[in-house]
Write a protein that holds these residues in place. Structure first.
Motif, short mmCIF file in Angstrom:
data_model
loop_
_atom_site.label_atom_id
_atom_site.label_comp_id
_atom_site.label_asym_id
_atom_site.label_seq_id
_atom_site.Cartn_x
_atom_site.Cartn_y
_atom_site.Cartn_z
N HIS A 64 0.83 -1.20 0.00
CA HIS A 64 0.00 0.00 0.00
C HIS A 64 0.87 1.25 0.00
N ILE A 65 1.93 1.25 0.85
CA ILE A 65 2.80 2.42 0.92
C ILE A 65 3.58 2.59 -0.37
N ASP A 66 4.09 1.51 -0.93
CA ASP A 66 4.85 1.60 -2.18
C ASP A 66 4.01 2.16 -3.32
N ASP A 67 2.70 1.85 -3.32
CA ASP A 67 1.82 2.34 -4.37
C ASP A 67 1.37 3.78 -4.12
N SER A 68 1.42 4.22 -2.85
CA SER A 68 0.84 5.52 -2.48
C SER A 68 1.83 6.66 -2.55
N PHE A 69 3.13 6.41 -2.45
CA PHE A 69 4.11 7.49 -2.37
C PHE A 69 5.12 7.36 -3.51
N GLN A 74 6.98 13.39 0.29
CA GLN A 74 5.58 13.06 0.61
C GLN A 74 5.47 12.12 1.83
N PHE A 75 6.60 11.57 2.27
CA PHE A 75 6.59 10.52 3.31
C PHE A 75 6.63 11.16 4.69
N VAL A 80 1.29 9.40 5.85
CA VAL A 80 1.35 7.93 6.03
C VAL A 80 0.17 7.44 6.82
N GLY A 81 -0.20 8.20 7.87
CA GLY A 81 -1.35 7.80 8.69
C GLY A 81 -2.63 7.81 7.89
N SER A 160 9.40 3.37 -3.39
CA SER A 160 8.34 3.86 -4.26
C SER A 160 8.25 3.01 -5.52
N LYS A 161 7.03 2.65 -5.85
CA LYS A 161 6.82 1.79 -7.01
C LYS A 161 7.03 2.56 -8.31
N GLN A 162 6.72 3.91 -8.29
CA GLN A 162 6.85 4.70 -9.49
C GLN A 162 8.30 5.10 -9.77
N THR A 163 9.03 5.55 -8.71
CA THR A 163 10.37 6.07 -8.91
C THR A 163 11.47 5.11 -8.46
N GLY A 164 11.12 4.13 -7.64
CA GLY A 164 12.12 3.19 -7.13
C GLY A 164 12.96 3.78 -6.00
#
Length: 498
Positions: A64-69, A74-75, A80-81, A160-164
């Motif tokens: 969920h976190i990897d997809d959200s940020f 942003q972290f 996060v909460g 991060s899933k988008q930027t790694g």
């Protein structure tokens, strides 16, 4: 059961108590082995489930976190909460997040989730953790010591899933509270069951032993009664059990019968010896006293008294010798174990001797044995048995002086017969003819020179070598003594030597 005499310092413990204790201990050991096996398998499965729960929660939160940020800026704690407690949009991948709901994962009281940024500062936590952060390049799940007991701790790097880009680190703890509660309940149940098993099996063992060992009371009471009064005619009651205790009771009865026979024979032996010795001693004393008074000067009286004394002394010497022979006959099973002789040779030897010594008698030998046969008897003892029987036949053959000796074989034994055609013996006397000092006609036997021990010696010798001796007799027609002895098995003996 009555009290037993125990050695000083020893304490009597009933066999029933030992049996019950042993049964309880055995049942406890079996129960422990089974319980430990089952508990181990059950707890291992529970522990596997707790580990799987931790792993699933880590996967859900990290995904969920990897997809959200997208980046570190942003972290933050607030974002996060919100991200973790926010309900997914309706257009997200056919509700796959609902399958691993954040709310369900975070609502688990056994799990504590903590998220750190790249610098290791906590940005989100669902509770207080017991372990510190360990930066991992990937994912690891470890079992470590917690505040009260061991716990599971999982670590994973967030990317991060988008930027790694590395966003931070995830730490999930499973306190295993539910697991240890289940384990405690299982241990409590197993403990109570084990106590119940020990009590039940102990009581069952005690009452079962009480039923099975009840005949020991009868055996004990019988032995105590005989110990207090050896001549008391009491025996173990008959048991209809057909087991070892029944055989033991029967053996005790047979032992008591044999013991009482020995006691009776000993008493009779002492009585008979006293009686037999009293007569010659009285005769000798009378002659000596008579010589002391007036017989010294009377040559005829002196000569008569000396002959009488010598005769009685000879009879006493013969009696003592026969008593010694009887005593030795009691020990043949120990002293002459393993002895052997050829029965054909011994019988032929005795037959030839008696033909020569008693020419006025007609001796006949009927030998049916074709080969040499060995019997487990000492040579001199077999010869002594035959001499006793032949002497007895000669002694009581008055008119028809004819004696038949037979030798034949059965399946596993040899039979020797000595038959005379003399006075014979009545049925009542035939039952006691093998008793010590017993004479059919004491007056006539004394004239013939007998002490009544010969047949008793023969019987004891025969029985000592596991044979049998019997008598068939009729008044006025003579007597037939049969001696049966086992045959030495030559093939088996050679096989053992090889």
């Amino acid at each position: 059961m009555g009290k037993r005499p125990m050695k000083k310092g020893n304490r009597f413990v009933s066999l029933r108590v030992k049996w019950a204790f042993g049964t309880a201990i055995g049942s406890m050991i079996i129960f422990l082995v089974l319980a430990l096996t089952l508990v181990s398998a059950f707890t291992t499965d529970l522990l596997r489930q707790e580990r799987h729960s931790l792993q699933t929660s880590m996967t859900t939160v990290a995904r969920h976190i990897d997809d959200s940020f997208q980046n570190e800026s942003q972290f933050t704690s607030r974002q996060v909460g919100q991200s973790l407690y926010e309900k997914p949009d309706s257009h997200d991948k056919d509700g796959s997040y609902y399958h691993h709901s954040m709310v369900q994962s975070l609502a688990n009281s056994n799990l504590t989730i903590k998220v750190y940024d790249r610098q290791g500062r906590p940005v989100f936590a669902t509770g207080k953790t017991q372990a510190g952060l360990k930066r991992q390049s990937g994912r690891s799940i470890q079992q470590t010591r917690g505040k009260f007991h061991k716990i599971y701790v999982g670590y994973q790097r967030l990317r991060s899933k988008q930027t790694g880009q590395t966003l931070g680190y995830l730490q999930v703890e499973n306190h295993l509270t539910s697991y240890y509660q289940h384990v405690q309940r299982i241990h409590l149940v197993c403990g109570l069951l084990m106590i119940l098993v020990i009590i039940v099996t102990g009581l069952m063992g005690y009452f079962l032993s009480y039923i099975l060992l009840r005949p020991l009371n009868d055996i004990h009471d019988t032995v105590v009664a005989v110990r207090n009064d050896p001549v008391k005619n009491i025996r173990v009651p008959e048991m209809h059990r057909h087991d070892e205790l029944s055989e033991l009771g029967q053996m005790v009865n047979e032992m008591l019968d044999q013991m009482q026979r020995y006691i009776e024979q000993q008493g009779q032996f002492v009585s008979d010896v006293s009686h037999e010795l009293r007569t010659p001693i009285t005769i000798i004393q009378g002659h000596v006293e008579m010589l002391d008074r007036w017989g010294k000067k009377d040559p005829k009286l002196l000569d008569s008294s000396i002959k009488a004394v010598l005769q009685e002394t000879s009879r006493m010497n013969s009696l003592v010798q026969e008593m010694l022979d009887l005593s030795r006959a009691e020990e043949v099973e120990v002293q002459f174990k393993g002895s052997e002789c050829v029965v054909n040779d011994v019988v032929t030897h005795v037959y030839n001797d008696y033909k020569m010594v008693h020419p006025d008698f007609m001796f006949m030998l009927d030998n049916d044995l074709k080969n040499k046969i060995k019997v487990p008897v000492y040579h001199d003892h077999l010869e002594q048995i035959l001499i006793i029987l032949c002497d007895n036949a000669v002694k009581y053959s008055t008119k028809r002086k004819e004696i038949h000796i037979t030798l034949s074989r059965n399946l596993n034994s040899v039979e020797i017969g000595v038959q005379d055609f003399g006075e014979g013996i009545g049925p009542e006397d035939a039952k006691r003819v093998f008793d010590r000092f017993y004479r059919v006609d004491k007056a006539r036997s004394r004239k013939k020179g007998g002490n009544g021990l010969g047949l008793a010696i023969a019987k004891r010798l025969v029985e000592g070598y596991h044979g049998t001796i019997s008598l068939e007799s009729s008044l006025g027609y003579g007597s037939l003594f049969r001696v049966t002895l086992p045959i030495v098995d030559e093939p088996k003996k050679k096989g053992k030597q090889n």
